[in-house]
Design a protein around this motif. Structure first.
Motif, PDB file in Angstrom:
ATOM      1  N   GLY A  30       0.787  -1.224   0.000  1.00  0.00           N
ATOM      2  CA  GLY A  30       0.000   0.000   0.000  1.00  0.00           C
ATOM      3  C   GLY A  30       0.817   1.271   0.000  1.00  0.00           C
ATOM      4  N   HIS A  31       2.136   1.192   0.241  1.00  0.00           N
ATOM      5  CA  HIS A  31       2.995   2.376   0.198  1.00  0.00           C
ATOM      6  C   HIS A  31       4.422   1.950  -0.154  1.00  0.00           C
ATOM      7  N   LEU A  49      -4.817  -8.377   8.502  1.00  0.00           N
ATOM      8  CA  LEU A  49      -3.754  -7.493   8.027  1.00  0.00           C
ATOM      9  C   LEU A  49      -3.690  -6.232   8.878  1.00  0.00           C
ATOM     10  N   GLN A  50      -2.464  -5.757   9.126  1.00  0.00           N
ATOM     11  CA  GLN A  50      -2.283  -4.476   9.805  1.00  0.00           C
ATOM     12  C   GLN A  50      -0.996  -3.835   9.308  1.00  0.00           C
ATOM     13  N   CYS A  51      -1.110  -2.641   8.751  1.00  0.00           N
ATOM     14  CA  CYS A  51       0.062  -1.889   8.320  1.00  0.00           C
ATOM     15  C   CYS A  51       0.418  -0.899   9.416  1.00  0.00           C
ATOM     16  N   PHE A  52       1.622  -0.987   9.955  1.00  0.00           N
ATOM     17  CA  PHE A  52       2.027  -0.116  11.050  1.00  0.00           C
ATOM     18  C   PHE A  52       2.386   1.282  10.567  1.00  0.00           C
ATOM     19  N   GLY A  56      -4.754   1.713   5.027  1.00  0.00           N
ATOM     20  CA  GLY A  56      -6.031   1.062   5.238  1.00  0.00           C
ATOM     21  C   GLY A  56      -6.101  -0.263   4.503  1.00  0.00           C
ATOM     22  N   LEU A  57      -7.123  -1.050   4.813  1.00  0.00           N
ATOM     23  CA  LEU A  57      -7.248  -2.380   4.231  1.00  0.00           C
ATOM     24  C   LEU A  57      -7.371  -2.310   2.705  1.00  0.00           C
ATOM     25  N   LYS A  62      -5.604  -3.203  -2.915  1.00  0.00           N
ATOM     26  CA  LYS A  62      -5.780  -2.715  -4.285  1.00  0.00           C
ATOM     27  C   LYS A  62      -4.599  -3.030  -5.199  1.00  0.00           C
ATOM     28  N   PRO A  63      -3.336  -2.805  -4.778  1.00  0.00           N
ATOM     29  CA  PRO A  63      -2.212  -3.143  -5.659  1.00  0.00           C
ATOM     30  C   PRO A  63      -2.120  -4.641  -5.970  1.00  0.00           C
ATOM     31  N   LEU A  64      -2.701  -5.467  -5.098  1.00  0.00           N
ATOM     32  CA  LEU A  64      -2.682  -6.919  -5.301  1.00  0.00           C
ATOM     33  C   LEU A  64      -3.885  -7.393  -6.118  1.00  0.00           C
TER      34      LEU A  64
END
Length: 377
Positions: A30-31, A49-52, A56-57, A62-64
């Motif tokens: 996501g980034h 899932l959790q991005c530190f 967001g989910l 989306k990129p996947l």
């Protein structure tokens, strides 16, 4: 339909690293991530899932080219729910009200059953209130030192001199307690290597009546408990061990069981030794090789897909232009994965580069003496 398991999802990510308690870390799609900041784990048929870094989910998926519904694994395989059904949960406690772990019984829908251990993690207090964490598979910190079923009650039963019954399984123990008796059992039953030394300590000073499912279970229990001077009786084994004839009968059963276990281990080791001497490999073939077998023998061959790449890996790494991390990322970018479809970690590549098998040598360690098999490609 691309995601049917956690492994399928991990295969879409870069920089995957295994963590603790079934968690993985990976580069967040996501980034622009350079240090793994995405936490990935599976719980109750869902991928969490959790991005530190705060993605967001939807930003992560989306990129996947995935949607939130793709994270619900059971929805892709409806048979999973119908085949495996939770029918009972048994709580193992350290003190009254303080749970160590659970043993859960599942009905597989085909006349068979299975058992799993689960533990709760992440409990915390907020303003004096206990906020409970979630359950994860396994015994957690009690994996190496599990406890007996109804441990808090065992302490009271021993003090009062109550006879404690030792059946196979939590359901039978609960039935005995429901009818006014005292009973306990060990997680996953009796058998070779399943009875832990601390179990005997927990029953120290008790009078125990064994209710085994078979003769072997009785022998295991009787030997472990009897060695500590715990009074042991059985309702299914013939003969009173306090009489000479009964004692001899019990001892013969123990001797035969011990001989069988030791002899089986020796025969297995002989078989593995013979396989190595004949050019076989007693375990799964290392990466770059494949196991082959027919009715009479088994052997290994170079994997036509991964073998040439392993040769290239040794050649390239010898140039000094690569680190383990950069080579692992390079291998991943070319589409090379482990047998389970996961990225091949830098530590795994280190194992490959240090494994003597890739020098064409086959070794099997029999005690302190290594046995060398024939060379191979």
């Amino acid at each position: 339909d691309r995601i049917h398991s956690l492994d399928d999802f991990l295969a879409l990510l870069r920089g995957v690293k295994p963590g603790r308690d079934g968690e993985y870390r990976a580069l967040c799609p996501g980034h622009d991530d350079h240090e793994p900041s995405l936490s990935v784990k599976e719980a109750d048929g869902k991928i969490l899932l959790q991005c530190f870094a705060g993605c967001g989910l939807v930003d992560i998926l989306k990129p996947l080219k995935l949607e939130v519904k793709d994270l619900f694994l059971n929805d892709h395989n409806p048979k999973v729910k119908s085949q495996k059904r939770l029918v009972a949960t048994f709580s193992y406690e350290i003190e009254k009200g303080e749970e160590a772990f659970q043993i859960r019984r599942y009905d597989l829908g085909n006349g068979k059953k299975t058992f799993e251990a689960w533990h709760r993690t992440g409990d915390r207090k907020v303003d004096g209130m206990l906020i409970q964490g979630r359950y994860l598979r396994g015994m957690g910190k009690y994996k190496k030192n599990p406890v007996l079923f109804h441990l808090p009650e065992i302490k009271e039963w021993v003090k009062t001199g109550k006879t404690i019954y030792l059946p196979e399984g939590e359901a039978k123990a609960e039935l005995i307690i429901k009818n006014g008796g005292a009973a306990t059992t060990s997680p996953f039953g009796a058998g070779h290597g399943k009875w832990r030394p601390q179990y005997s300590d927990m029953l120290a000073g008790a009078k125990v009546v064994i209710l085994p499912d078979n003769d072997y279970d009785f022998i295991v229990y009787e030997k472990e408990l009897g060695d500590l001077g715990i009074t042991v009786e059985s309702v299914s084994e013939p003969g009173d061990a306090s009489t000479p004839a009964g004692y001899i009968s019990r001892r013969m059963m123990q001797i035969i069981s011990a001989w069988y276990s030791k002899n089986l281990a020796i025969e297995v080791k002989k078989g593995l030794q013979k396989k190595v001497e004949n050019g076989g490999w007693p375990k799964q073939a290392p990466f770059g090789y494949v196991n082959k077998r027919d009715k009479n023998s088994s052997w290994i061959e170079v994997d036509p897909k991964n073998g040439p790449f392993v040769t290239e890996a040794f050649r390239e790494f010898a140039t000094g232009n690569w680190t383990l991390r950069s080579w692992a990322d390079h291998a991943y970018s070319l589409g090379y994965r482990s047998r389970k479809g996961n990225p091949i970690a830098p530590s795994k590549w280190s194992d490959i580069f240090h494994h003597r098998f890739y020098l064409g040598e086959t070794w099997f360690k029999d005690g302190e003496v290594p046995i060398k098999g024939p060379t191979h490609r």
